[in-house]
Scaffold this active site. Structure first.
Site, PDB file in Angstrom:
ATOM      1  N   GLY A   8       1.087  -1.158   0.341  1.00  6.79           N
ATOM      2  CA  GLY A   8       0.433  -0.047   0.185  1.00  6.79           C
ATOM      3  C   GLY A   8       0.507   1.568   0.081  1.00  6.79           C
ATOM      4  N   ALA A  90      -2.921  -2.509   8.821  1.00 10.69           N
ATOM      5  CA  ALA A  90      -4.193  -1.058   9.512  1.00 10.69           C
ATOM      6  C   ALA A  90      -4.881  -1.442   8.386  1.00 10.69           C
ATOM      7  CB  ALA A  90      -3.368  -0.169   9.508  1.00 10.69           C
ATOM      8  N   THR A  91      -5.639  -2.219   7.330  1.00  7.17           N
ATOM      9  CA  THR A  91      -6.401  -2.264   6.538  1.00  7.17           C
ATOM     10  C   THR A  91      -8.039  -2.285   7.132  1.00  7.17           C
ATOM     11  OG1 THR A  91      -4.729  -3.224   4.819  1.00  7.17           O
ATOM     12  CG2 THR A  91      -7.276  -3.184   3.599  1.00  7.17           C
ATOM     13  N   THR A  92      -8.852  -1.995   6.521  1.00  4.54           N
ATOM     14  CA  THR A  92     -10.049  -1.984   7.242  1.00  4.54           C
ATOM     15  C   THR A  92     -11.232  -2.529   5.925  1.00  4.54           C
ATOM     16  OG1 THR A  92     -10.767   0.108   7.052  1.00  4.54           O
ATOM     17  CG2 THR A  92      -9.932  -0.094   9.056  1.00  4.54           C
ATOM     18  N   ALA A 114      -4.913  -3.671  13.767  1.00  2.00           N
ATOM     19  CA  ALA A 114      -5.295  -2.513  14.190  1.00  2.00           C
ATOM     20  C   ALA A 114      -6.019  -1.990  13.307  1.00  2.00           C
ATOM     21  CB  ALA A 114      -4.080  -1.751  14.933  1.00  2.00           C
ATOM     22  N   HIS A 146     -15.657  11.368   8.746  1.00  2.00           N
ATOM     23  CA  HIS A 146     -13.406  11.116   7.144  1.00  2.00           C
ATOM     24  C   HIS A 146     -13.898  11.815   6.346  1.00  2.00           C
ATOM     25  CE1 HIS A 146     -12.590   7.676  10.268  1.00  2.00           C
ATOM     26  NE2 HIS A 146     -11.395   7.756   9.687  1.00  2.00           N
ATOM     27  N   LYS A 150     -13.033   8.577   1.665  1.00  2.86           N
ATOM     28  CA  LYS A 150     -12.635   7.403   2.124  1.00  2.86           C
ATOM     29  C   LYS A 150     -13.957   6.142   1.971  1.00  2.86           C
ATOM     30  CE  LYS A 150     -12.934   5.456   6.551  1.00  2.86           C
ATOM     31  NZ  LYS A 150     -11.843   4.289   6.896  1.00  2.86           N
TER      32      LYS A 150
END
Length: 257
Positions: A8, A90-92, A114, A146, A150
């Site tokens: 990324g 840290a990807t969601t 996280a 945000h 996003k």
């Protein structure tokens, strides 16, 4: 010197990771994985690749701020490809299969996952759990804000905050979460936990957890004013996890919370 690879690297936080590692005395950027041309000026000895195997081979630990599909490729390299390096993810926005893949990979390598790499948010999660348990009769409403770009909603951070609140009250978040209200919906239910999302402008990230009762209310708030809050946090935990045993860790584990 710890060799850090990035998945990324062309994203907002990926670019900041590259900058932050240039001045780090304990770790260096070793390899970046790209799906498209990278415009960022990299240290001279940095390897640029689109091969996930090269990323693993050239790194002691990999930091992942990418997309669920890219993270799935990373995790498959562990589960199916036999790659054995520490991961900071840290990807969601994971689906159920990707969540299960994360759990399977953590049995083979150390993974710190996280939804937010901010140290302040890590503390906020603990405060929310304490407040939710102590103020059992207070209504809980969570609002996250945000930037317009996003793509997932609600944010992974907001959902994590809601999970801490629900767990503190011994509730199943999937059964009590509300993420929208419209029309004649009736009165608010007792155990309801609302998670609402706002999008606009260039807001880095703002999360407010409100606990409301008759006669008083408490609001816990965290505001990120710079994106390198997340990159610096990720580098800090990458240094911590690189020598850990296989397991799924949280940022709270790294901070000793």
């Amino acid at each position: 010197m710890i060799k850090i690879g990035i998945l990324g690297s062309t994203g907002r936080v990926g670019s900041l990771l590259i900058d932050d590692l240039k001045n780090d005395t304990d770790a260096k950027l070793s390899c970046v994985h790209v799906f498209e041309k990278i415009e960022k000026i990299l240290p001279q000895d940095t390897i640029i690749t689109n091969d996930i195997n090269v990323l693993f081979d050239e790194s002691d630990v990999i930091i992942d701020f990418s997309t669920p599909v890219a993270t799935e490729t990373l995790l498959n390299a562990v589960v199916e490809g036999g790659k054995r390096k520490a991961l900071v993810i840290a990807t969601t926005g994971f689906n159920k299969h990707q969540q299960n893949l994360l759990l399977e990979a953590s049995k083979l390598v150390p993974i710190l996952y996280a939804t937010n790499m901010s140290l302040g948010v890590a503390v906020l999660n603990k405060l929310v759990a304490l407040a939710a348990k102590t103020l059992r009769d207070f209504d809980i409403e969570i609002v996250e804000q945000h930037h317009r770009h996003k793509v997932d909603s609600p944010s992974g951070t907001a959902l994590t905050l809601a999970e801490h609140a629900a767990s503190a009250r011994e509730l199943n978040l999937d059964e009590v979460r509300v993420s929208g209200r419209d029309g004649q919906i009736g009165a608010r239910t007792k155990d309801e936990i609302a998670v609402m999302a706002l999008r606009g402008g260039d807001i880095v990230g703002r999360h407010t957890v409100g606990l409301y009762n008759d006669g008083e209310f408490l609001e816990l708030n965290h505001t990120a004013t710079a994106r390198n809050t997340f990159s610096k946090g990720a580098i800090k935990v990458a240094k911590w996890i690189v020598k850990k045993d296989a397991n799924l860790y949280s940022i709270n584990d790294a901070l000793g919370l």
